[in-house]
Design a protein around this motif. Structure first.
Motif, mmCIF file in Angstrom:
data_model
loop_
_atom_site.group_PDB
_atom_site.id
_atom_site.type_symbol
_atom_site.label_atom_id
_atom_site.label_comp_id
_atom_site.label_asym_id
_atom_site.label_seq_id
_atom_site.Cartn_x
_atom_site.Cartn_y
_atom_site.Cartn_z
ATOM 1 N N THR A 83 -6.961 7.587 -3.107
ATOM 2 C CA THR A 83 -6.847 6.213 -2.481
ATOM 3 C C THR A 83 -7.942 5.899 -1.588
ATOM 4 O O THR A 83 -8.283 4.529 -1.817
ATOM 5 C CB THR A 83 -5.635 6.635 -1.314
ATOM 6 O OG1 THR A 83 -4.608 6.953 -2.001
ATOM 7 C CG2 THR A 83 -5.309 4.980 -0.834
ATOM 8 N N VAL B 187 -4.727 -1.150 2.158
ATOM 9 C CA VAL B 187 -5.379 -0.179 2.392
ATOM 10 C C VAL B 187 -4.821 0.789 3.322
ATOM 11 O O VAL B 187 -4.561 2.051 3.440
ATOM 12 C CB VAL B 187 -6.753 -0.241 2.851
ATOM 13 C CG1 VAL B 187 -7.445 0.815 3.731
ATOM 14 C CG2 VAL B 187 -7.524 -0.913 1.801
ATOM 15 N N VAL C 64 -9.620 2.339 -2.332
ATOM 16 C CA VAL C 64 -9.828 1.535 -1.282
ATOM 17 C C VAL C 64 -11.286 0.843 -1.227
ATOM 18 O O VAL C 64 -11.484 -0.643 -0.858
ATOM 19 C CB VAL C 64 -9.413 2.269 0.125
ATOM 20 C CG1 VAL C 64 -10.040 1.504 1.554
ATOM 21 C CG2 VAL C 64 -7.846 2.234 0.162
ATOM 22 N N THR D 146 -11.635 -3.317 -1.230
ATOM 23 C CA THR D 146 -12.155 -3.846 -0.091
ATOM 24 C C THR D 146 -13.468 -4.812 -0.442
ATOM 25 O O THR D 146 -13.553 -5.845 -0.258
ATOM 26 C CB THR D 146 -12.419 -3.062 1.111
ATOM 27 O OG1 THR D 146 -11.434 -2.483 1.371
ATOM 28 C CG2 THR D 146 -13.197 -3.887 2.314
ATOM 29 N N GLY E 216 0.695 -1.225 -0.017
ATOM 30 C CA GLY E 216 0.001 0.130 0.022
ATOM 31 C C GLY E 216 0.560 1.226 -0.040
ATOM 32 O O GLY E 216 0.587 2.249 -0.673
ATOM 33 N N THR F 170 -9.288 2.979 9.969
ATOM 34 C CA THR F 170 -8.774 1.916 9.109
ATOM 35 C C THR F 170 -7.723 1.066 9.460
ATOM 36 O O THR F 170 -7.582 -0.228 9.358
ATOM 37 C CB THR F 170 -8.280 2.532 7.734
ATOM 38 O OG1 THR F 170 -9.351 3.400 7.234
ATOM 39 C CG2 THR F 170 -7.932 1.547 6.471
#
Length: 320
Positions: free
Chosen positions: A116, A271, A120, A124, A24, A303
């Motif tokens: 981003t 992430v 993400v 996910t 990431g 996160t």
């Protein structure tokens, strides 16, 4: 739950999750590099071709001096020709090319943090689906309570983080493009992982990814440049041409890591790395007109909590 494998619970999993975080970090770094190159060139398509094309050139040079890579390529080609391996496994790079194109077209407009976050969300969701369905030798993996909870919390976190950065004048497609690119990344990671299994070489799998991505981007770029002018100038900063090298590093690392983490946990770890790195880049080298809100900072922290929850062993959903 018959026929579903249980996610890895070994202590070594933490090491591979750390590798996912590094994936990431490198991804967010590439996003900043490519977005700045796109601004300098004034052409997101050409930026994507330069990024993927330079990565392919690096890998071809390595292939020339690395016998295991050539052996893996022959083994892979033979498996595809015999029908033992579906040809579309080689198309993981198409999703990678779409991601790099999204970097060039929308990262500069959104700022790395917001770009981003959009990626993400798609990543996910696709990670959950791909893990649950399985792909090739990757058996369908049971969705555990903690992995589902971590995924839901991650989506809430990115939604919270993005809330303060969305502007009324942000065009819908600018956000939609990285969201779709993120969805493609889940499939790309699984497909590339299968290519590695067949070839017996992470380097060969990375090469195939860049071949597919470069071909698609060159086709898209040719159509685009038929109706657009070539850039009249190019940035002199050599750092802005490092996107291909960075891509080789994080795609190769993801191919190694996904075998041990599965697509979902790889995505969640990435992430965390993306948000940390993108925030750091927006702080150290800010993009004009994109101030960092406190919700973005707290969303990033939340996160990280979500990733930690997802790594905790728990029972599969539906099993008592």
């Amino acid at each position: 739950m018959a026929g579903l494998s249980v996610p890895d619970r070994s202590p070594a999993l933490i090491v591979f999750v750390a590798g996912a975080v590094l994936v990431g970090v490198l991804t967010a770094t590439q996003s900043r590099v490519n977005s700045e190159l796109s601004e300098g060139l004034g052409d997101g398509y050409l930026t994507a071709i330069i990024s993927f094309g330079s990565g392919l050139l690096i890998l071809l040079i390595v292939l020339a001096v690395w016998p295991p890579g050539r052996t893996g390529a022959r083994r892979l080609i033979g498996a595809v020709r015999s029908g033992a391996t579906p040809w579309w496994y080689l198309g993981g790079g198409v999703a990678g090319g779409a991601f790099v194109l999204a970097q060039g077209l929308s990262a500069a407009a959104l700022g790395v943090a917001l770009f981003t976050i959009a990626v993400v969300s798609g990543q996910t969701a696709s990670g959950l689906v791909v893990d649950r369905l399985g792909l090739g030798t990757m058996a369908p993996t049971a969705i555990t309570v903690t992995r589902l909870a971590g995924s839901i919390l991650a989506l809430i976190a990115v939604g919270w983080a993005v809330s303060a950065q969305l502007r009324a004048d942000t065009e819908f497609w600018v956000v939609l493009l990285p969201l779709l690119a993120g969805i493609g990344l889940g499939w790309q990671q699984a497909a590339n992982g299968q290519v590695r299994v067949v070839a017996g070489s992470a380097m060969t799998a990375t090469l195939m990814n860049f071949v597919a991505g470069t071909l698609v981007l060159m086709l898209a770029g040719a159509v685009h440049l038929a109706f657009a002018e070539w850039p009249s100038s190019r940035p002199a900063n050599p750092w802005l041409y490092s996107g291909g090298l960075i891509g080789v590093l994080f795609i190769g690392l993801a191919i190694i890591v996904v075998k041990h983490t599965g697509v979902l946990l790889l995505g969640l770890g990435a992430v965390a790395g993306q948000l940390i790195a993108s925030l750091a880049l927006d702080i150290v080298v800010p993009v004009a007109g994109h101030p960092i809100a406190w919700t973005t900072v707290l969303g990033t922290a939340l996160t990280l909590v979500a990733v930690g929850i997802a790594t905790i062993p728990s029972r599969p959903i539906g099993r008592r």
